[in-house]
Design an enzyme around this catalytic site. Structure first.
Site, short mmCIF file in Angstrom:
data_model
loop_
_atom_site.label_atom_id
_atom_site.label_comp_id
_atom_site.label_asym_id
_atom_site.label_seq_id
_atom_site.Cartn_x
_atom_site.Cartn_y
_atom_site.Cartn_z
N TYR A 125 0.82 -1.21 0.00
CA TYR A 125 0.00 0.00 0.00
C TYR A 125 0.86 1.27 0.00
O TYR A 125 0.81 2.07 -0.93
CB TYR A 125 -0.90 0.05 1.24
N GLU A 238 -8.57 -5.25 8.02
CA GLU A 238 -7.34 -4.98 8.75
C GLU A 238 -7.65 -4.37 10.11
O GLU A 238 -7.06 -4.75 11.13
CB GLU A 238 -6.43 -4.05 7.96
N THR A 359 -3.99 6.04 10.72
CA THR A 359 -3.61 6.75 11.94
C THR A 359 -4.81 6.94 12.87
O THR A 359 -5.97 6.84 12.46
CB THR A 359 -3.02 8.12 11.61
N GLU A 361 -5.86 9.65 13.99
CA GLU A 361 -6.65 10.79 13.52
C GLU A 361 -7.69 10.35 12.49
O GLU A 361 -8.85 10.78 12.51
CB GLU A 361 -5.72 11.85 12.91
#
Length: 381
Positions: A125, A238, A359, A361
């Site tokens: 990725y 994931e 992340t 965020e």
């Protein structure tokens, strides 16, 4: 949904402990940490040969008769023992994605081979300079007769040195999100180069390079320019899996190694808060896994689990280092290292927890929009 460990699961946990006592070897842990590999080939072959990788999969895709709950308990035991299984985790993510968007030929060829332990798939990725912005991928795939030619580079292609294939995100046209396409690329194909990258967490990851790599159109996963829809499915799986660096049982081992901590009210309070963190992380992860097992896609639920579990792991390992004091930073090579250096290793290893898979965020944005109904912080593209 009730995630309380019922008595009918206790038998599986006990059987898994017996399985671990018979099969797991302490030298595997030491070898894995010293080499930086988060995938042990001998363990993977054992799991495949005993049908544990294939547990819970449909017979038409090569599933075994092994009870899926027993297999889950075995993987818990492996994780608790201190062994990683990153090669299988990334492979499982791709197999689940193929179930959703793969061709019938891919399902017949790739899934059974992976369940037999013959196929291991790394994730291709991230690219140099692109960070977490997967839609900024520049690795190019262009039509070449009845196939494709791929040129570019990927970063953090973990387990590529152990894998047979890479699930590769490429750019096939100009639009940022709508110009992406996935391919399942053999890592022994001409033009593929793998270079090691050693991390502060002790893990070996890889930079991978693709120079004129030719693949047939049958290696394409999903529609041409439809890669963004594919990656959204893959990322759900994931984020909905158990966080690889969260270490259940570590608290118990620390207390067993340093029982004096319980006599200190401040230390005991910290340990109690960490135990609560563990339980919340377990419940959030169990909910995401329950949705997956029942055929759903745990989009928001997986993001909630990933966010909380990854940050809880960092809190736990940092707090344990503080409680152990200077001895806590001794690694496994030091004879007096508390818990055989596992806390030091876990702390370094968890530094990337809040980055892998998106992340914190990004996870907060997904939860805010998908569960709380708040507006997006930036316009969709």
């Amino acid at each position: 949904m009730d995630f309380t460990p019922h008595d009918d699961l206790a038998a599986h946990r006990d059987a898994a402990r017996r399985w671990g006592a018979e099969h797991l070897r302490p030298e595997w842990v030491a070898d894995e940490r010293l080499r930086g590999d988060h995938h042990h080939a001998e363990l993977h072959r054992l799991l495949a040969d005993q049908g544990l990788l294939a547990a819970g999969w449909p017979p038409e895709h090569g599933g075994s008769a092994v009870d899926e709950r027993f297999a889950d308990a075995v993987f818990d035991e492996i994780h608790d023992y201190g062994l990683a299984s990153d090669g299988w985790i990334t492979t499982w993510m791709v197999l689940k994605t193929l179930q959703r968007v793969g061709t019938e030929e891919q399902k017949r060829a790739v899934i059974p081979a992976a369940l037999r332990g013959e196929v291991i798939i790394a994730l291709g990725y991230t690219e140099p300079g692109c960070g977490s912005d997967l839609a900024a991928a520049r690795t190019r795939a262009v039509r070449a007769g009845d196939g494709w030619l791929i040129d570019g580079a990927k970063m953090f292609t973990s387990t590529a040195d152990r894998a047979t294939h890479v699930f590769l995100l490429t750019r096939t046209s100009a639009p940022k999100h709508r110009g992406l396409t996935f391919f399942l690329v053999p890592l022994d194909a001409p033009g593929v180069e793998i270079q090691p990258v050693h991390t502060v967490g002790g893990q070996r990851t890889n930079a991978t390079f693709y120079s004129g790599v030719r693949v047939p159109d049958g290696a394409r996963v999903g529609d041409v320019d439809g890669g963004w829809d594919v990656v959204r499915i893959a990322m759900v799986f994931e984020r909905g899996t158990r966080n690889g660096n969260h270490r259940p049982g570590l608290l118990d081992r620390v207390v067993a190694d340093r029982p004096d901590l319980l006599s200190d009210p401040g230390a005991a309070g910290t340990l109690a808060r960490l135990r609560i963190d563990e339980e919340v992380a377990r419940l959030l992860t169990a909910r995401a896994e329950w949705i997956t097992r029942n055929g759903g896609l745990p989009g928001v639920e997986g993001s909630m689990a990933k966010l909380y579990t990854s940050e809880a792991a960092q809190r736990q390992h940092s707090a344990l280092l503080d409680l152990l004091g200077p001895e806590g930073v001794l690694d496994q090579r030091a004879p007096d290292a508390p818990v055989a250096g596992e806390v030091e290793f876990a702390f370094r290893n968890s530094l990337v927890d809040t980055i892998y898979g998106g992340t914190s965020e990004i996870m907060r944005e997904i939860v805010a929009a998908g569960r709380l109904g708040l507006p997006r912080s930036r316009p969709a593209t």
